[in-house]
Design a protein around this motif. Structure first.
Motif, PDB file in Angstrom:
ATOM      1  N   LEU A 286     -23.378 -57.704  -7.321  1.00  0.00           N
ATOM      2  CA  LEU A 286     -24.383 -58.623  -7.833  1.00  0.00           C
ATOM      3  C   LEU A 286     -24.553 -58.430  -9.330  1.00  0.00           C
ATOM      4  N   ILE A 287     -24.636 -59.534 -10.054  1.00  0.00           N
ATOM      5  CA  ILE A 287     -24.990 -59.505 -11.473  1.00  0.00           C
ATOM      6  C   ILE A 287     -26.359 -60.145 -11.595  1.00  0.00           C
ATOM      7  N   THR A 288     -27.308 -59.399 -12.142  1.00  0.00           N
ATOM      8  CA  THR A 288     -28.698 -59.854 -12.187  1.00  0.00           C
ATOM      9  C   THR A 288     -29.152 -60.072 -13.623  1.00  0.00           C
ATOM     10  N   GLY A 289     -30.369 -60.601 -13.759  1.00  0.00           N
ATOM     11  CA  GLY A 289     -30.995 -60.748 -15.069  1.00  0.00           C
ATOM     12  C   GLY A 289     -30.455 -61.885 -15.900  1.00  0.00           C
ATOM     13  N   LEU A 290     -29.856 -62.894 -15.269  1.00  0.00           N
ATOM     14  CA  LEU A 290     -29.276 -64.021 -15.998  1.00  0.00           C
ATOM     15  C   LEU A 290     -30.299 -65.146 -16.144  1.00  0.00           C
ATOM     16  N   PRO A 291     -30.100 -66.041 -17.103  1.00  0.00           N
ATOM     17  CA  PRO A 291     -31.030 -67.167 -17.260  1.00  0.00           C
ATOM     18  C   PRO A 291     -31.049 -68.046 -16.017  1.00  0.00           C
ATOM     19  N   ALA A 292     -32.223 -68.476 -15.621  1.00  0.00           N
ATOM     20  CA  ALA A 292     -32.357 -69.322 -14.446  1.00  0.00           C
ATOM     21  C   ALA A 292     -32.085 -70.782 -14.792  1.00  0.00           C
ATOM     22  N   ALA A 293     -31.667 -71.540 -13.774  1.00  0.00           N
ATOM     23  CA  ALA A 293     -31.440 -72.977 -13.917  1.00  0.00           C
ATOM     24  C   ALA A 293     -30.603 -73.286 -15.145  1.00  0.00           C
ATOM     25  N   THR A 317     -17.661 -73.005 -14.840  1.00  0.00           N
ATOM     26  CA  THR A 317     -19.101 -73.098 -15.057  1.00  0.00           C
ATOM     27  C   THR A 317     -19.831 -73.264 -13.724  1.00  0.00           C
ATOM     28  N   ILE A 318     -20.926 -72.521 -13.569  1.00  0.00           N
ATOM     29  CA  ILE A 318     -21.752 -72.646 -12.368  1.00  0.00           C
ATOM     30  C   ILE A 318     -23.200 -72.835 -12.793  1.00  0.00           C
ATOM     31  N   LEU A 319     -23.991 -73.398 -11.888  1.00  0.00           N
ATOM     32  CA  LEU A 319     -25.422 -73.568 -12.124  1.00  0.00           C
ATOM     33  C   LEU A 319     -26.154 -72.423 -11.443  1.00  0.00           C
ATOM     34  N   THR A 320     -26.865 -71.618 -12.209  1.00  0.00           N
ATOM     35  CA  THR A 320     -27.598 -70.498 -11.627  1.00  0.00           C
ATOM     36  C   THR A 320     -28.875 -70.989 -10.960  1.00  0.00           C
ATOM     37  N   PRO A 321     -29.391 -70.221  -9.991  1.00  0.00           N
ATOM     38  CA  PRO A 321     -30.551 -70.687  -9.214  1.00  0.00           C
ATOM     39  C   PRO A 321     -31.822 -70.754 -10.041  1.00  0.00           C
TER      40      PRO A 321
END
Length: 940
Positions: A286-293, A317-321
């Motif tokens: 898991l990679i955490t702490g990324l910008p949302a949306a 490119t992916i869309l983060t939650p």
């Protein structure tokens, strides 16, 4: 040269990819260019030691960070590395050193054991400026397998004149050469000696730490990454941790490490911190702490063993939650205005208030509303309005199958009252609801506080002569009932009549509003009522008798009826067990077997098939969990099977001697003993399957500590380790050893037998128990280490939180706060570390006395405390939360954000000492908050 690595329990091991013939250099001396001590002691966690002339190695309390000038070996594959150190003090109790890479930068600093802003310490890489790896982190999050680091261990060798050396796993040095580690960590792995092992730092030039390294030329190879994917991970995204993605690497193990950058919505590339960067050997992380949306693009740069960076590979490119919960919660309307005139009755006054609140039997004040006047200032205008009471009627909001309780307080108007009778009458969907009525027994803890719930039959007097409360003017009673399971949603009515000799009776209307939520029979959150030994002492019952078995069953039934589970540990620190707790054994080694199951089945079987709970609200549902008798001294005896030649007889010197002179546990615990442990474990599983006891989780839990070898505590302890609340490497290795014996050969069956550990310092567990523990019961660190707890949950480990129930003098709203806070933090249960009280607790309150003997009231069984009732209320509150979260697919962190406006919780955790389980103290809580929360969640 390309070296690939494979993850094991102890870290990673070389696969040897790309090796051909090579020549090894002679040992190259490498000098230390930065070093400092790190202290985890509570008062020293902000201290820097960069300019000190000594480093200290003392278990988990103090350890060292080292950086070396690796330019002389920058182009070598490390074949052998040796660390050389020199003692600087009189204590020299080092045997095994631990080594780890570190995945966050640090600076040496200029401190000598003091607070230095902007400098490295336990709590921060730069105090006041940079944390080690984001919010809620300390140095334990970037070393010893945490934060994508590697650990290894080796024993020291004495070189004379204070010098000694230890082999360092080459991978620890290679990762520093490759730029994948910011120096290394060195620890004393025999911390149970409690020795202050001081070594010279680099400030003592003729005694400074140094490395000698042997290496060989690397081989050039293509190390481009392939098969890498990044996918959104909404279940692990939250408002504190930010958005998360899953990093999947299914390609060949050709790179030694990665640099990873990310770009948000096409902006500049940002470097992913090393502590958040997966190693090539991790197939899924898991990679955490990324910008949302945000539309994120990732760029992966491979790194080889000597730090050469390869060509970058861009990931699509992916869309983060989105991490903020948006489902609205509609709060309850404000209560109706309170009219004191409605309270005027001839002879007595009556008020109602929630089950989790406390009214003074002298003044009538509610503890939660008293502003310091609880036991001093009498009510003047009557009890203020509260979530169930507006001064004229009682309003109840509940789910189907919910057990609801509330208090009535009867107050003397003029003269003492005789033969007060309380008669509730509630009908729901045409059904007459059975109500149980209890009289509150009060206990003095400074002031007088209601505590024990004594079943009420007939009338009572005020004051209560037996309770001996000088100046008593009020008596509270508790009324509880279960909403029928299948009733339609809607509003139902009832009343409660209160009468007294020579007085006019009073009838108070009751309205019961039933939601469409149903309380489940199978508990979604555990209240585990821990206890030790038997419950027969106060009753004078021998646990070998049928009378005792009936008494114990009554204790289990009381817990079960409160949506809790009684968990009695039947073995002691000396290895003895209560009757029937461990079945009789015969034979030895592989031929050991249970001689007779009949007594064990007769004692415990009804708990597992549910027949012990016939007629209760969760009729026939088995207990959720049960302690097995397995521990270090059963079924294999420590005195017979553990072959250690003890010389030292004084304490604690014997513990230090064992640490320094004993070998690995798997060599000292003989083969026949290991076979006995495995064989009986397998026999238990087979027996449970034959009996079809598949709905109870059977726990292998090791409670014993080496403290009990101390003559001051009886000197009868059988354990050489801290198996409960482990601290040191030997403790973890012993737990792992017994866990492997317990699990070996137990193939997949419907029977649930799990290894449980109770742990106060999970940040020091490293990877010792990976794959070997299914239930972790964690201290208050469950709140301090959210990333670590999420890591364990992703491994499939269930988390519980242990502590102590609130003191009698504190509000019982604490119980509700504890359970909700624990659930939001990822726990699926709470464990009051002790719950069995004695007759003395009717006059001497104890936080641990949740179930009390009813003998003084003519009851041949237990009675519940109000704090047990509050824990039941708490359990049902969590069922509300989990049902709402499941319906809207929300994470617990999202739920925490969602309910924060309704239920703001400021909490303090208090311990008397390191061995104290501790208690949670909440501020700003009131019963209205919890009622409003339940209403909002039940609307769904």
């Amino acid at each position: 040269m390309v070296t690939a690595w494979k993850w094991t329990m102890g870290g990673i091991v070389a696969l040897g990819l790309g090796y051909g013939s090579r020549s090894t250099t002679q040992g190259i001396r490498v000098v230390c260019i930065a070093d400092t001590s790190i202290s985890s002691h509570e008062s020293e966690r902000n201290f820097n030691y960069g300019a000190a002339s000594r480093l200290r190695l003392k278990g988990i309390q103090t350890f060292a960070l080292l950086q070396f000038d690796l330019k002389p070996v920058a182009n070598l594959n490390v074949d052998r590395a040796v660390l050389h150190l020199r003692f600087a003090g009189s204590e020299k109790k080092l045997k095994t050193l631990g080594f780890s890479t570190i995945s966050a930068p640090w600076t040496e600093g200029s401190g000598t054991g003091d607070r230095q802003a902007g400098q490295t310490c336990f709590n921060a890489s730069k105090l006041g400026a940079e944390t080690w790896a984001g919010p809620w982190t300390d140095i334990t999050d970037v070393m010893y397998t945490a934060g994508h680091t590697v650990a290894a261990y080796s024993d020291i060798v004495d070189d004379g004149d204070g010098w000694f050396h230890a082999e360092v796993d080459p991978r620890i040095i290679q990762m520093q050469i490759a730029g994948l580690s910011y120096g290394m960590v060195v620890t004393d792995e025999k911390g149970q000696t409690m020795a202050n092992n001081d070594i010279y730092s680099r400030e003592q030039s003729n005694s400074a730490p140094y490395l000698t390294i042997n290496g060989s030329p690397p081989k050039t190879d293509n190390f481009q990454p392939t098969g890498i994917q990044v996918k959104p991970d909404p279940q692990n995204s939250g408002t504190q941790a930010g958005s998360s993605v899953t990093f999947i690497n299914s390609g060949p193990l050709s790179a030694y490490g990665f640099d990873i950058q990310f770009s948000s919505n096409g902006t500049v590339w940002k470097e992913l911190p090393r502590a958040n960067t997966p190693l090539p050997t991790e197939s899924k992380t898991l990679i955490t702490g990324l910008p949302a949306a945000s539309n994120l693009t990732f760029r992966v740069v491979p790194v080889n063993a000597i730090g050469t960076r390869g060509k970058a590979t861009n990931i699509g490119t992916i869309l983060t939650p989105t991490v903020v919960a948006t489902v609205p919660l509609t709060p309850r309307p404000a209560p109706a205005a309170f009219d004191p005139a409605l309270l005027k009755r001839s002879g007595f006054h009556v008020y109602a208030y929630p089950d989790t609140m406390k009214a003074s039997p002298i003044t009538g004040n509610l503890l939660e509303d008293s502003d310091g006047d609880y036991g001093r200032k009498p009510l003047v205008d009557g009890m203020p309005a509260n979530p169930i009471w507006d001064g004229k009627s009682i309003e109840i909001h509940a789910a189907r199958a919910e057990i609801f309780a509330f208090h009535l307080m009867v107050e003397i108007a003029n003269e003492p009252l005789k033969n007060v009778v309380v008669k509730p009458n509630i009908r729901i969907d045409g059904q007459q609801v059975i109500c149980d009525v209890f009289r509150d027994w009060s206990v003095k803890q400074g002031e007088w506080y209601p505590e024990a719930c004594v079943p009420l039959k007939g009338g009572f007097d005020i004051p209560w002569a037996e309770n001996r409360i000088q100046g008593q003017r009020n008596q509270s009673v508790l009324i509880e009932f279960q909403v029928p399971k299948g009733v339609p949603k809607g509003d139902y009515s009832g009343s409660v009549e209160i009468s007294a000799a020579g007085q006019m009776a009073v009838s108070i209307p009751i309205r019961v509003s039933v939601s469409d939520l149903a309380m489940p029979d199978n508990l979604g959150f555990e209240i585990s009522l821990n206890g030790y030994g038997t419950v027969g002492g106060t009753f004078g019952l021998d646990d070998r008798t049928a009378e005792y078995r009936q008494l114990e069953r009554d204790y289990h039934r009381l817990a079960h009826s409160h949506r809790s589970t009684l968990a009695l540990l039947g073995y002691s620190h000396s290895g003895t067990t209560t009757t029937d707790y461990a079945p009789a054994l015969a034979g030895s080694g592989e031929s050991m077997h249970v001689a007779d199951w009949s007594a064990w089945d007769r004692h415990f079987g009804s708990y597992f098939d549910g027949s012990a709970f016939k007629g209760l609200p969760r009729d026939g549902v088995p207990i959720t969990h049960f302690y097995l008798p397995f521990h270090e001294d059963w079924p294999a005896s420590m005195s017979k099977r553990y072959h250690y030649n003890q010389m030292e007889r004084s304490y604690p010197a014997m513990i230090s001697e064992h640490a320094m002179s004993s070998g690995p546990i798997e060599k000292l615990f003989d083969g026949d003993g290991q076979l006995e442990f495995k064989t009986i474990s397998q026999e238990f599983r087979k027996h449970f399957q034959e009996q079809k006891w598949t709905n109870t989780t059977f726990q292998f839990y090791q409670n014993d500590k080496n403290f009990y070898k101390d003559p001051k505590t009886g000197g009868r302890g059988t354990s050489w380790w801290l198996l409960d609340e482990p601290n040191y490497r030997d403790d973890w290795l012993a737990l792992a050893f017994f866990a492997r014996l317990f699990q070996e050969g137990n193939n997949a069956t419907p029977v649930k037998m799990v290894h449980r550990e109770d742990i106060s310092r999970p940040q020091w567990q490293r990877d010792y128990l990976t794959g070997l523990v299914q239930l972790m019961v964690v201290s208050n660190e469950i709140y301090n280490k959210p990333a670590l707890m999420n890591h364990y949950r992703r491994q499939g480990i269930t988390l519980w939180n242990y502590g102590s129930a609130n003191e009698v003098k504190e509000t019982n709203l604490t119980a509700e706060g504890w359970a909700i806070r624990a659930w939001l933090a990822g726990a699926d249960g709470v464990v009051p570390w002790n719950s069995i009280g004695g007759d003395e607790n009717y006059t001497k309150p104890e936080a641990t006395a949740l179930l009390l003997p009813g003998k003084r009231f003519g009851i041949n069984g237990p009675v519940a405390s109000l704090r047990l009732k509050a824990l039941r209320r708490a359990q049902q509150d969590v069922e509300y939360l989990s049902a709402y979260a499941a319906k809207h697919n929300l994470t617990r962190e999202q739920m925490a954000s969602l309910i924060s406006k309704i239920l703001p919780m400021t909490v303090e955790f208090k311990q008397q000492n390191d061995l104290d389980a501790g208690q949670y103290h909440f501020s700003s809580l009131n019963a209205y908050m919890f009622a409003e929360l339940r209403d909002a969640l039940s609307q769904r």
